[in-house]
Design an enzyme around this catalytic site. Structure first.
Site, PDB file in Angstrom:
ATOM      1  N   CYS A   1       0.828  -1.207   0.000  1.00 21.02           N
ATOM      2  CA  CYS A   1       0.000   0.000   0.000  1.00 21.02           C
ATOM      3  C   CYS A   1       0.863   1.259   0.000  1.00 21.02           C
ATOM      4  CB  CYS A   1      -0.919  -0.011   1.212  1.00 21.02           C
ATOM      5  SG  CYS A   1      -2.116   1.336   1.238  1.00 21.02           S
TER       6      CYS A   1
ATOM      7  N   CYS B   1      -5.764  -3.020   8.305  1.00 23.39           N
ATOM      8  CA  CYS B   1      -6.692  -2.046   7.732  1.00 23.39           C
ATOM      9  C   CYS B   1      -8.147  -2.427   7.982  1.00 23.39           C
ATOM     10  CB  CYS B   1      -6.431  -1.849   6.237  1.00 23.39           C
ATOM     11  SG  CYS B   1      -5.931  -3.291   5.314  1.00 23.39           S
TER      12      CYS B   1
END
Length: 358
Positions: free
Chosen positions: A102, A198
């Protein structure tokens, strides 16, 4: 003319203090927040990095500092480039580290892209890491607060990105960062630190959440111990090497996941912790932060998970973009899919993805 900079605002104390320090330095500060929220409330309610509280904190910080702010809507790319590949890795019986992907593919890449379009000179974030430049090569080092150091997650950043970024809190400890936030009356001064995952659905593994999100089939199978079938499970995606809790297998002594076969669905268990030790493992898709392989002689260290300590090692490139790693001390539960990051002292050299362990 003031230097224009982008500050990535997450809603946490570290990024908000990065904005304060940039303003103190006389920069024109533009705040940018990445919106990575899933459109389905079933999943978005479990997201830890995209809450309404975070956005409220961001807007409070921007109002307090009087700075311009933008949201970047990036969930489709986040799903395509980070969540889906991570779900596929879990389905293969591996344990990925989505944060590393990410940072490279979404966060820093998109922030640098936005900065260039806005005519900004730099991108500032609240990461605990330090950056320097020597002979035209940017070098990333551990943050001074070793308990908060985040360089491990940044090993994928290349020279093009490093040339555009700065880490204002990298030479500070967390206590000082919070004191600065309190001095400026920022709402984030006592905000708890963010979590690593996340998504966090109570009672559910991260692998299962991703499987449901991406609508992947389960791959159930058998638990085997010393060749015997000792139980059944609902899917290899819910397990990781070294795992002890949640096996629901009664052997009379603690059992650990020692091997995962994604084809058959078999999970091999061991009861002796020393059988989880590896004196050699492979690393795939190695990237060197300088853009070329460094001198691998002399003292090197490898870190095989964020919360583990780096240990001395020997690294032998395989000539095909990977390497064999020989830690000086056998490592417990070396996990395929996790990041192996190489250091020389506090200097980050590069890293890759763990393949298999011997």
């Amino acid at each position: 003319m003031k230097e224009k900079v982008i500050v990535a605002l997450s809603g946490g104390v570290d990024s908000s203090v990065a904005a304060v320090l940039a303003q103190q330095a006389g920069c024109e500060v533009i705040g940018v927040t990445l919106r990575l929220k899933h459109p389905d409330p079933e999943f978005s309610v479990a997201q830890l990095c995209a809450s309404k509280n975070d956005e409220a904190a961001v807007e409070s910080i921007c109002a307090k500092l009087g700075i311009e702010h933008h949201y970047l809507e990036l969930f489709p790319e986040f799903e395509c480039k980070v969540l889906r590949p991570a779900a596929q890795e879990y389905a293969r019986g591996r344990t990925p580290n989505p944060c590393c992907e990410c940072n490279y593919r979404i966060k820093f890449g998109k922030l640098v892209e936005f900065a260039r379009s806005a005519g900004a000179a730099k991108v500032l974030t609240g990461h605990y890491a330090k950056l320097s430049e020597h002979g035209g090569v940017y070098e990333l080092r551990r943050g001074d607060d070793l308990k908060k150091d985040q360089s491990y997650f940044l090993y994928r950043l290349d020279q093009a990105i490093l040339s555009m970024v700065r880490f204002p809190v990298g030479a500070m400890d967390k206590g000082k960062v919070r004191r600065i936030a309190a001095e400026y009356g920022l709402v984030t001064s006592d905000k708890p630190d963010s979590q690593d995952a996340c998504f966090q659905v109570p009672g559910e593994s991260f692998g299962e959440t991703l499987r449901r999100l991406e609508k992947l089939p389960r791959r159930p199978g058998l638990f085997r111990y010393q060749g015997r079938i000792v139980g059944r499970h609902n899917g290899v995606h819910e397990f990781t090497i070294g795992q002890r809790k949640g096996l629901n297998v009664a052997l009379g002594v603690p059992a650990y996941v020692a091997g995962i076969d994604p084809e058959s669905g078999d999970i091999r268990l061991e009861t002796e912790p020393e059988r989880l030790l590896a004196s050699r493992f492979t690393v795939e898709r190695v990237s060197w932060q300088s853009g070329r392989a460094p001198d691998l002689s002399g003292e090197l260290e490898v870190q095989i998970r964020y919360r583990s300590r780096a240990v001395p090692c020997r690294v032998e490139p395989d000539g095909a973009g990977g390497a064999a790693v020989f830690p000086a001390v056998p490592q417990r539960a070396v996990t395929p899919g996790q990041a192996a990051v190489f250091y020389r002292g506090d200097l980050l050299l590069g890293g890759g993805v763990i393949g298999h362990a011997d």
